[in-house]
Enzyme design. Structure first.
Site, PDB file in Angstrom:
ATOM      1  N   ARG A  81       0.827  -1.223   0.000  1.00  0.00           N
ATOM      2  CA  ARG A  81       0.000   0.000   0.000  1.00  0.00           C
ATOM      3  C   ARG A  81       0.855   1.264   0.000  1.00  0.00           C
ATOM      4  O   ARG A  81       0.444   2.301  -0.513  1.00  0.00           O
ATOM      5  CB  ARG A  81      -0.952  -0.027   1.214  1.00  0.00           C
ATOM      6  CG  ARG A  81      -2.048   1.061   1.183  1.00  0.00           C
ATOM      7  CD  ARG A  81      -3.081   0.808   2.269  1.00  0.00           C
ATOM      8  NE  ARG A  81      -4.217   1.725   2.240  1.00  0.00           N
ATOM      9  CZ  ARG A  81      -4.382   2.761   3.053  1.00  0.00           C
ATOM     10  NH1 ARG A  81      -3.481   3.019   3.983  1.00  0.00           N
ATOM     11  NH2 ARG A  81      -5.446   3.532   2.960  1.00  0.00           N
TER      12      ARG A  81
ATOM     13  N   ILE B 171      -7.380   7.502  -0.938  1.00  0.00           N
ATOM     14  CA  ILE B 171      -7.263   6.038  -0.998  1.00  0.00           C
ATOM     15  C   ILE B 171      -8.111   5.547   0.174  1.00  0.00           C
ATOM     16  O   ILE B 171      -8.039   6.098   1.275  1.00  0.00           O
ATOM     17  CB  ILE B 171      -5.782   5.593  -0.884  1.00  0.00           C
ATOM     18  CG1 ILE B 171      -5.626   4.062  -0.941  1.00  0.00           C
ATOM     19  CG2 ILE B 171      -5.103   6.119   0.357  1.00  0.00           C
ATOM     20  CD1 ILE B 171      -4.152   3.605  -1.010  1.00  0.00           C
ATOM     21  N   SER B 172      -8.949   4.527  -0.056  1.00  0.00           N
ATOM     22  CA  SER B 172      -9.885   4.099   0.982  1.00  0.00           C
ATOM     23  C   SER B 172      -9.176   3.444   2.164  1.00  0.00           C
ATOM     24  O   SER B 172      -8.051   2.961   2.049  1.00  0.00           O
ATOM     25  CB  SER B 172     -10.890   3.098   0.404  1.00  0.00           C
ATOM     26  OG  SER B 172     -11.462   3.601  -0.778  1.00  0.00           O
ATOM     27  N   GLN B 173      -9.901   3.412   3.274  1.00  0.00           N
ATOM     28  CA  GLN B 173      -9.410   2.775   4.495  1.00  0.00           C
ATOM     29  C   GLN B 173      -9.255   1.255   4.244  1.00  0.00           C
ATOM     30  O   GLN B 173     -10.153   0.634   3.665  1.00  0.00           O
ATOM     31  CB  GLN B 173     -10.462   3.019   5.574  1.00  0.00           C
ATOM     32  CG  GLN B 173     -10.147   2.448   6.910  1.00  0.00           C
ATOM     33  CD  GLN B 173     -11.358   2.523   7.846  1.00  0.00           C
ATOM     34  OE1 GLN B 173     -12.378   3.114   7.514  1.00  0.00           O
ATOM     35  NE2 GLN B 173     -11.236   1.901   8.994  1.00  0.00           N
ATOM     36  N   PRO B 174      -8.133   0.650   4.654  1.00  0.00           N
ATOM     37  CA  PRO B 174      -7.905  -0.779   4.399  1.00  0.00           C
ATOM     38  C   PRO B 174      -9.055  -1.683   4.860  1.00  0.00           C
ATOM     39  O   PRO B 174      -9.394  -2.649   4.165  1.00  0.00           O
ATOM     40  CB  PRO B 174      -6.625  -1.081   5.185  1.00  0.00           C
ATOM     41  CG  PRO B 174      -5.893   0.211   5.195  1.00  0.00           C
ATOM     42  CD  PRO B 174      -6.940   1.283   5.260  1.00  0.00           C
TER      43      PRO B 174
END
Ligand code: SAH
Length: 222
Positions: free
Chosen positions: A43, A69-72
């Site tokens: 990431r 970028i989205s939260q994992p």
């Protein structure tokens, strides 16, 4: 890209990545293939260099052009739902490439990934990343997601990673009729419900998975 860059050091090391995986497991992500994908994809290569040390925190981060970028945890939950809610997908269309991270995670698990992005600058950057990471099963275009990518339809699965007030009709139409799954945050700006639709012919079974917050799905390309 060197091996050292890929593997990361310190806050971007494999150990840090494993800690993130443990956290996702504690939050209910149980599919080992999804956890493995998160463990595998670097990431830190998908965020700006200055933010690399924060890449394995379970949080959304800016990626430029006002996007994130989205939260994992959300990436993992959406991926888990996508691969398990209907027929096992062989093809997927992602709407909202952004940094390319979600597409790279999908590419670990799904044979052919198509991903589209409306902002030219982000699209080019993501495409370069896919190339340098050798992710040859991802195809990408700069297109408005409201129209989908009809040329490769139907898709076994579709994931929208921007918030829509309602799912664009063209995307429902491009979903496989025999157990195709569409995952999307649906609702107004600020807060949406994460929804999963499973298609059988003209019937779309729907369930909700709780609240999420995504940047909005915008019209046109830019
Ligand atoms: N999946 C991304 C994060 C998505 S952020 C990742 O893993 O990093 C949402 C993205 O959707 C943004 O990059 C935004 O530009 C894009 N987007 C918004 N509206 C869109 C549209 N109509 N078509 C395609 N992409 C769109």
């Amino acid at each position: 890209m060197t091996r050292a860059e890929l593997q990361g050091i310190g806050m971007t090391s494999q150990r840090t990545r494993n800690r993130l995986v443990d956290r996702l497991r504690r939050h209910g992500v149980h599919d080992e293939t999804v956890l493995n994908a998160i463990r595998t994809v670097p990431r830190h290569m998908f965020v700006e260099e200055a933010l690399a040390s924060r890449a394995y925190e379970d949080t959304a981060l800016p990626i430029g052009a006002g996007q994130t970028i989205s939260q994992p945890l959300v990436v993992a939950q959406m991926t888990q739902e996508l691969i398990s809610a209907g027929k096992p997908p062989r093809t997927v269309l992602e709407v909202g490439t952004g940094s390319g991270y979600q597409a790279a995670v999908l590419a670990q698990r799904i044979e052919q990934v198509f991903t589209i992005e409306r902002i030219d600058e982000l699209w080019r950057l993501a495409r370069r990343k896919f190339r340098s990471l050798g992710l040859r099963n991802i195809r990408t275009r700069c297109l408005d997601g409201h129209q989908g990518w009809p040329a490769n339809a139907p898709y076994d699965a579709i994931m929208i990673t921007a918030a829509a007030r309602s799912v664009p009709e063209a995307l429902f139409a491009q979903l496989a009729e025999d157990g195709g799954v569409l995952v999307a945050p649906v609702g107004p700006e600020g807060r949406q419900e994460l929804r999963v639709y499973c298609r059988r012919g003209a019937d779309f079974q729907q369930k909700g998975l709780g609240d999420v917050s995504f940047v909005p799905l915008l019209p046109g390309t830019g």
